[in-house]
Design a protein around this motif. Structure first.
Motif, mmCIF file in Angstrom:
data_model
loop_
_atom_site.group_PDB
_atom_site.id
_atom_site.type_symbol
_atom_site.label_atom_id
_atom_site.label_comp_id
_atom_site.label_asym_id
_atom_site.label_seq_id
_atom_site.Cartn_x
_atom_site.Cartn_y
_atom_site.Cartn_z
ATOM 1 N N TYR A 8 53.098 -40.486 21.398
ATOM 2 C CA TYR A 8 52.464 -40.456 20.089
ATOM 3 C C TYR A 8 53.414 -40.972 19.018
ATOM 4 O O TYR A 8 54.622 -40.763 19.087
ATOM 5 N N LEU A 9 52.826 -41.657 18.028
ATOM 6 C CA LEU A 9 53.530 -41.994 16.790
ATOM 7 C C LEU A 9 52.767 -41.346 15.646
ATOM 8 O O LEU A 9 51.556 -41.150 15.727
ATOM 9 N N ARG A 11 51.964 -41.815 11.574
ATOM 10 C CA ARG A 11 52.010 -42.797 10.491
ATOM 11 C C ARG A 11 51.437 -42.194 9.214
ATOM 12 O O ARG A 11 50.382 -41.559 9.234
ATOM 13 N N SER A 152 50.782 -52.676 12.794
ATOM 14 C CA SER A 152 50.310 -51.371 13.266
ATOM 15 C C SER A 152 48.809 -51.325 13.044
ATOM 16 O O SER A 152 48.330 -51.036 11.950
ATOM 17 N N GLN A 170 46.708 -48.365 16.396
ATOM 18 C CA GLN A 170 46.509 -47.161 15.586
ATOM 19 C C GLN A 170 45.061 -46.731 15.761
ATOM 20 O O GLN A 170 44.148 -47.305 15.208
ATOM 21 N N TRP A 183 49.633 -43.675 21.325
ATOM 22 C CA TRP A 183 48.622 -43.352 20.320
ATOM 23 C C TRP A 183 49.269 -43.101 18.973
ATOM 24 O O TRP A 183 50.166 -42.257 18.850
ATOM 25 N N THR A 184 48.807 -43.832 17.965
ATOM 26 C CA THR A 184 49.290 -43.628 16.605
ATOM 27 C C THR A 184 48.290 -42.779 15.835
ATOM 28 O O THR A 184 47.103 -43.118 15.762
ATOM 29 N N CYS A 186 47.238 -41.592 12.271
ATOM 30 C CA CYS A 186 47.397 -41.968 10.866
ATOM 31 C C CYS A 186 46.913 -40.838 9.967
ATOM 32 O O CYS A 186 45.829 -40.287 10.177
ATOM 33 N N ASP A 213 59.294 -43.295 18.212
ATOM 34 C CA ASP A 213 59.316 -44.037 16.958
ATOM 35 C C ASP A 213 58.833 -45.462 17.206
ATOM 36 O O ASP A 213 58.517 -45.850 18.339
ATOM 37 N N ALA A 214 58.784 -46.248 16.150
ATOM 38 C CA ALA A 214 58.227 -47.593 16.252
ATOM 39 C C ALA A 214 59.051 -48.492 17.168
ATOM 40 O O ALA A 214 58.488 -49.312 17.904
ATOM 41 N N ALA A 217 58.132 -47.763 20.646
ATOM 42 C CA ALA A 217 56.799 -48.302 20.916
ATOM 43 C C ALA A 217 56.869 -49.800 21.196
ATOM 44 O O ALA A 217 56.182 -50.308 22.096
#
Length: 245
Positions: A8-9, A11, A152, A170, A183-184, A186, A213-214, A217
């Motif tokens: 997971y990220l 944002r 993104s 995202q 999975w991002t 938001c 982190d990005a 990813a």
């Protein structure tokens, strides 16, 4: 190769010196506690009245620099966040956007001016986030020309490289458990409710070991063959997710 377990990220969108400072501060403590390195999307020259929620914050840029030093990825979130163009976007989420339908040279100037502003404030943009998910093929060409070829957005299950652009998808607007993929999530600190903040905190507490982190990813990206003709693919992915609920 399937990515298991899911990664997971996190944002945060619509950050600027006139944002709701109290809204952002509700997240800062536990982001630091769980060592989350989020993507922070910053509007460099905001002119959107909806994002003018408080008086100008002289400490905003220093706060963003501190988060960058902690490993957060800075994203260029458009230029002025004025969504007045009804040009067709590659992703079908909103009719009016800032970038889609605008001439490429104008888009390039906005991107370069936005990057310059962030750099003047000691921030290095690592990726691009279009306001309202609104971008077209001209946007992607402009990003490549501006040497910011990471976006993104999109609804795939993992990052991918499509010709000149690296896409970090995202797909979520709230916490949701997934078995595999990247999975991002938001969120918007300006408008998040107390319940939404708490729900996200509990999800992060439970799954913090799965947050990346990005830069991590980017390292999970695979080639794809959709290139800048990604509209049909993006549309199909979007409606497939909508049907799944």
């Amino acid at each position: 190769m399937t990515i298991r377990p899911a990664r997971y990220l996190l944002r945060f969108d619509d950050l600027c010196p006139t944002m709701d400072r109290g809204g952002w501060e509700r997240f800062e403590g536990w982001l630091a506690e769980f060592r989350i390195r989020p993507v922070l999307t910053i509007v460099p020259e905001n002119q959107d009245p909806e994002l003018m929620r408080e008086a100008w914050d002289d400490g905003f840029w220093e706060r963003m620099r501190e988060w960058q030093a902690r490993g957060a990825a800075i994203a260029l979130h458009g230029y002025r966040h004025v969504c007045a163009s009804d040009g067709g976007s590659l992703l079908p989420l909103h009719r009016f956007t800032e970038f889609a339908g605008i001439p490429e040279e104008t888009q390039l100037a906005w991107i370069e001016n936005g990057m310059k502003k962030l750099r003047e404030e000691g921030l290095e943009p690592k990726l691009f986030v279009a306001p309202r998910h609104g971008f077209d093929r001209a946007t992607l060409r402009a990003l490549h020309r501006a040497k910011l070829p990471v976006i993104s957005d999109g609804f795939g299950a993992r990052p991918s490289r499509c010709r000149d652009i690296l896409w970090i998808p995202q797909q979520l607007w709230g916490p949701a458990e997934r078995r595999s993929g990247v999975w991002t999530i938001c969120t918007h600190s300006n408008t998040a409710t107390k319940a939404q903040v708490e729900s996200l905190r509990e999800f992060v507490k439970k799954h913090h070991a799965q947050f990346i982190d990005a830069e991590e990813a980017k390292g999970l990206a695979k080639p794809c063959w959709f290139g800048t003709g990604a509209q049909a693919w993006g549309t199909a992915q979007y409606w497939r997710m909508r049907m799944k609920g």
